[in-house]
Enzyme design. Structure first.
Site, PDB file in Angstrom:
ATOM      1  CG  HIS A 420      -4.361  38.851 -11.738  1.00  0.00           C
ATOM      2  ND1 HIS A 420      -3.890  39.930 -11.030  1.00  0.00           N
ATOM      3  CD2 HIS A 420      -3.262  38.203 -12.198  1.00  0.00           C
ATOM      4  CE1 HIS A 420      -2.565  39.941 -11.077  1.00  0.00           C
ATOM      5  NE2 HIS A 420      -2.170  38.914 -11.789  1.00  0.00           N
TER       6      HIS A 420
HETATM    7  C1  LIG Z   1       0.404  36.217 -18.343  1.00  0.00           C
HETATM    8  C2  LIG Z   1       0.076  36.022 -16.879  1.00  0.00           C
HETATM    9  C3  LIG Z   1       0.727  36.811 -15.932  1.00  0.00           C
HETATM   10  C4  LIG Z   1       0.426  36.652 -14.573  1.00  0.00           C
HETATM   11  N1  LIG Z   1       1.163  37.330 -13.657  1.00  0.00           N
HETATM   12  C5  LIG Z   1       0.996  37.047 -12.338  1.00  0.00           C
HETATM   13  C6  LIG Z   1       1.871  37.596 -11.358  1.00  0.00           C
HETATM   14  O1  LIG Z   1       2.826  38.304 -11.680  1.00  0.00           O
HETATM   15  N2  LIG Z   1       1.627  37.303 -10.053  1.00  0.00           N
HETATM   16  C7  LIG Z   1       0.578  36.508  -9.648  1.00  0.00           C
HETATM   17  O2  LIG Z   1       0.392  36.307  -8.437  1.00  0.00           O
HETATM   18  N3  LIG Z   1      -0.249  35.970 -10.565  1.00  0.00           N
HETATM   19  C8  LIG Z   1      -0.044  36.183 -11.888  1.00  0.00           C
HETATM   20  N4  LIG Z   1      -0.840  35.567 -12.802  1.00  0.00           N
HETATM   21  C9  LIG Z   1      -1.947  34.726 -12.320  1.00  0.00           C
HETATM   22  C10 LIG Z   1      -1.483  33.384 -11.729  1.00  0.00           C
HETATM   23  O3  LIG Z   1      -0.571  32.763 -12.596  1.00  0.00           O
HETATM   24  C11 LIG Z   1      -2.730  32.532 -11.505  1.00  0.00           C
HETATM   25  O4  LIG Z   1      -3.578  33.196 -10.577  1.00  0.00           O
HETATM   26  C12 LIG Z   1      -2.438  31.130 -10.957  1.00  0.00           C
HETATM   27  O5  LIG Z   1      -1.524  30.446 -11.776  1.00  0.00           O
HETATM   28  C13 LIG Z   1      -3.744  30.353 -10.874  1.00  0.00           C
HETATM   29  O6  LIG Z   1      -3.480  29.039 -10.449  1.00  0.00           O
HETATM   30  P1  LIG Z   1      -4.510  27.877 -10.810  1.00  0.00           P
HETATM   31  O7  LIG Z   1      -3.952  26.623 -10.257  1.00  0.00           O
HETATM   32  O8  LIG Z   1      -5.866  28.295 -10.431  1.00  0.00           O
HETATM   33  O9  LIG Z   1      -4.542  27.810 -12.431  1.00  0.00           O
HETATM   34  P2  LIG Z   1      -3.380  27.580 -13.487  1.00  0.00           P
HETATM   35  O10 LIG Z   1      -2.063  27.908 -12.905  1.00  0.00           O
HETATM   36  O11 LIG Z   1      -3.779  28.303 -14.720  1.00  0.00           O
HETATM   37  O12 LIG Z   1      -3.411  26.008 -13.766  1.00  0.00           O
HETATM   38  C14 LIG Z   1      -4.551  25.346 -14.281  1.00  0.00           C
HETATM   39  C15 LIG Z   1      -4.062  24.139 -15.083  1.00  0.00           C
HETATM   40  O13 LIG Z   1      -5.156  23.244 -15.312  1.00  0.00           O
HETATM   41  C16 LIG Z   1      -5.063  22.722 -16.624  1.00  0.00           C
HETATM   42  N5  LIG Z   1      -6.406  22.293 -17.051  1.00  0.00           N
HETATM   43  C17 LIG Z   1      -7.487  23.080 -17.264  1.00  0.00           C
HETATM   44  N6  LIG Z   1      -8.553  22.313 -17.624  1.00  0.00           N
HETATM   45  C18 LIG Z   1      -8.119  21.034 -17.653  1.00  0.00           C
HETATM   46  C19 LIG Z   1      -8.769  19.794 -17.959  1.00  0.00           C
HETATM   47  N7  LIG Z   1     -10.069  19.738 -18.270  1.00  0.00           N
HETATM   48  N8  LIG Z   1      -8.032  18.649 -17.912  1.00  0.00           N
HETATM   49  C20 LIG Z   1      -6.706  18.680 -17.562  1.00  0.00           C
HETATM   50  N9  LIG Z   1      -6.049  19.838 -17.256  1.00  0.00           N
HETATM   51  C21 LIG Z   1      -6.761  20.998 -17.299  1.00  0.00           C
HETATM   52  C22 LIG Z   1      -4.558  23.910 -17.423  1.00  0.00           C
HETATM   53  O14 LIG Z   1      -3.999  23.494 -18.661  1.00  0.00           O
HETATM   54  C23 LIG Z   1      -3.535  24.517 -16.464  1.00  0.00           C
HETATM   55  O15 LIG Z   1      -2.253  23.960 -16.656  1.00  0.00           O
HETATM   56  C24 LIG Z   1      -0.577  35.718 -14.167  1.00  0.00           C
HETATM   57  C25 LIG Z   1      -1.234  34.939 -15.118  1.00  0.00           C
HETATM   58  C26 LIG Z   1      -0.910  35.079 -16.463  1.00  0.00           C
HETATM   59  C27 LIG Z   1      -1.632  34.225 -17.469  1.00  0.00           C
END
Ligand SMILES: Cc1cc2nc3c(=O)[nH]c(=O)nc-3n(C[C@H](O)[C@H](O)[C@H](O)COP(=O)(O)OP(=O)(O)OC[C@H]3O[C@@H](n4cnc5c(N)ncnc54)[C@H](O)[C@@H]3O)c2cc1C
Ligand code: SF4
Length: 490
Positions: A420
């Site tokens: 997180h």
């Molecule tokens: C193992 C694990 C367990 C978790 N468990 C929970 C849970 O039970 N409950 C909960 O609420 N949260 C949980 N989380 C956290 C939650 O998944 C994240 O807080 C949430 O997904 C964040 O969303 P986001 O859109 O910020 O990033 P992400 O969902 O990580 O998406 C970002 C995306 O951007 C892409 N990207 C990055 N840089 C580039 C670039 N330069 N060009 C193109 N694409 C790019 C990445 O490849 C990725 O696909 C967990 C996370 C993990 C890893």
């Protein structure tokens, strides 16, 4: 290539942005660095999954006062494909605090409630229900014995069937990673998703962001660079890659200076009865007695993960497969009151450099949390509790556990983990500390928004995905509303 709106990243923030804008009638292209997999590819071995779906095969170090191992997703759907699906709304007073601290507009509990409700309906958030698997049932037994607040935590995984492969992608599509429903729905509404495109830089024309330069990672065009023009770019690359991309593109004000995270200490408990924790979903109970400062819950358990957790204090008995059948893993998490930074890679490996300075308060909370967790597990019938931390003695009695109520775990021996991260680009109406305004529009340029976990002004204190999705939808709808006003205005 040209588009109206370009969304970078297809995780929790990116998918909600793409879906909302595509259904709002905008032309949308999503660029995602990782590859696209189907449920048939999911549920394989942890090693294979980490190689395919995790950034840097799951080996993202966070340096600082205490080293922290960090993992995030890098595939279509982002971290939602590999997460556990636990779902939490933050308490109303925390949202009120964000308004006070960051002058964050229109983000009170009553402003966000429709967006949480929307996400919960779309993802089928609910309880697993009884009968619980043994690793959950024993944890609940401890909770009842202590008389503390807590219970089963809802998840975005309706119909979960206990394959215990959440971190390898859900092979039954029960867990609602973004690739299961919402991203395909965005595509049906017209969004184009291009997987295997890593955005290297944002392109500018003066103060206007005019598009991006991306490198193609797969296929016969691998290595080629393309420029994509867009009227508006939403950066949704997650809490480490969003600040790194902004900084690589020369946008630096308040970017990557205030990273927050939830540090986790894992423990392994051994019970007299057989638990077979690797044959069911991870323990579903969360303990709220000490929240928001300290939360406790269930951790993922496979032979490999158990080996890593027990490796800090090797002991002969853990080698025995029969003994492992009596074990289950849990975590103590703290709110995270320290601060960190994110900077783009300086040695060309592409991985941002992440630093985090734990606060004394966090270490004290971890220590108290470890003591209370050990007491709960002993009350549940555990014979011994092993902390996944270097050189710390196992806890076998109430007195062993209570010792950590009086003193702090040694900083130098802590081995912490987190999944997180947030707050690396806070939003709000305090320009000196907020990268973007209350709706994610980045200051100092036009045509650019952020809409992912990086924007949360501060630690949500609970699982962050719900808040990322709720805020992302709120911001995307506000974008549509403003655009409509501009078109209508003479
Ligand atoms: C193992 C694990 C367990 C978790 N468990 C929970 C849970 O039970 N409950 C909960 O609420 N949260 C949980 N989380 C956290 C939650 O998944 C994240 O807080 C949430 O997904 C964040 O969303 P986001 O859109 O910020 O990033 P992400 O969902 O990580 O998406 C970002 C995306 O951007 C892409 N990207 C990055 N840089 C580039 C670039 N330069 N060009 C193109 N694409 C790019 C990445 O490849 C990725 O696909 C967990 C996370 C993990 C890893
Ligand atoms: S434990 Fe449940 S949610 Fe997790 S991968 Fe298996 S079926 Fe899917």
């Amino acid at each position: 290539m040209k588009t109206d709106v370009l969304v970078i990243g297809s995780g929790a923030g990116g998918t909600v942005t793409a879906l909302t804008l595509a259904e709002g009638g905008r032309e949308v292209v999503v660029l995602e660095e990782g590859a696209r997999y189907s449920t048939a590819d999911y549920g394989r071995t942890p090693t294979m999954a980490m190689g395919r779906m995790f950034r840097a095969r799951g080996m993202n170090p966070i340096m600082g006062s205490v080293p922290v191992a960090y993992a995030e997703g890098c595939c279509v759907g982002g971290s939602t494909e590999i997460n556990s699906g636990f779902w939490s709304r933050p308490p109303a007073d925390l949202l009120a605090h964000w308004k006070y601290e960051f002058n964050l507009a229109d983000a009170s509990e009553s402003d966000l409630i429709e967006h949480y409700g929307w996400a919960e309906r779309e993802l089928g958030v609910g309880l697993f229900g009884r009968p619980w698997p043994p690793s959950t049932a024993v944890f609940d037994r401890g909770l009842q014995a202590m008389g503390w607040k807590g219970g089963e935590q809802p998840r975005a995984a309706p119909g979960c069937s206990n394959t215990n492969t959440c971190a390898q992608g859900c092979p039954t599509a029960a867990k609602q990673g973004m690739s299961v429903q919402l991203l395909p729905r965005a595509e049906r509404a017209g969004a184009r998703v291009l997987a295997g495109y890593r955005v290297e830089r944002l392109l500018r024309a003066g103060a206007r962001i005019r598009g991006v330069r991306a490198r193609i990672l797969d296929g016969e065009d691998a290595g080629r660079r393309v420029e994509i023009a867009a009227e508006h770019v939403f950066v949704c690359c997650g809490p480490t890659e969003t600040p790194a991309l902004l900084r690589r593109s020369g946008i630096t004000h308040a970017v990557g200076n205030t990273l927050g995270l939830h540090p986790y200490l894992k423990v392994v408990a051994r019970f007299p009865e057989i638990i077979d924790a690797d044959k069911s979903v991870m323990p579903l109970i969360q303990v709220k007695e000490f929240s928001p400062d300290v939360t406790m819950g269930g951790a993922y358990f496979t032979p490999g993960h158990a080996a890593v957790m027990l490796n800090e204090n090797p002991m002969e008995e853990a080698r025995d497969r029969e003994v492992r059948r009596h074990m289950a893993a849990y975590y103590v998490g703290v709110r995270g009151t320290g601060r960190g930074s994110v900077r783009p890679s300086w040695i060309g490996d592409g991985l941002p450099r992440i630093h985090y300075w734990m606060s004394r308060e966090d270490v004290t909370n971890l220590s108290r949390g470890f003591a209370q967790m050990s007491r709960l597990l002993l009350a549940a019938g555990a014979e011994v509790v092993y902390p996944a931390s270097f050189g710390l003695p196992p806890v076998r009695s109430e007195a062993d556990a209570r010792a950590w109520l009086e003193r702090d775990l040694p900083w130098t021996d802590l081995a912490l983990q987190t999944v997180h991260l947030f707050s690396s680009c806070p939003i709000g109406e305090r320009p000196e500390r907020c990268v973007a305004d209350s709706f994610g529009r980045v200051r100092g340029v036009t045509g650019l928004s952020i809409n992912d976990a990086s924007m949360l002004p501060d630690s949500p204190g609970v699982n962050p995905q719900a808040t990322v999705m709720a805020m992302a939808r709120r911001n995307a709808l506000e974008f549509l509303r403003r655009a409509a006003r501009v078109v209508v205005a003479p």
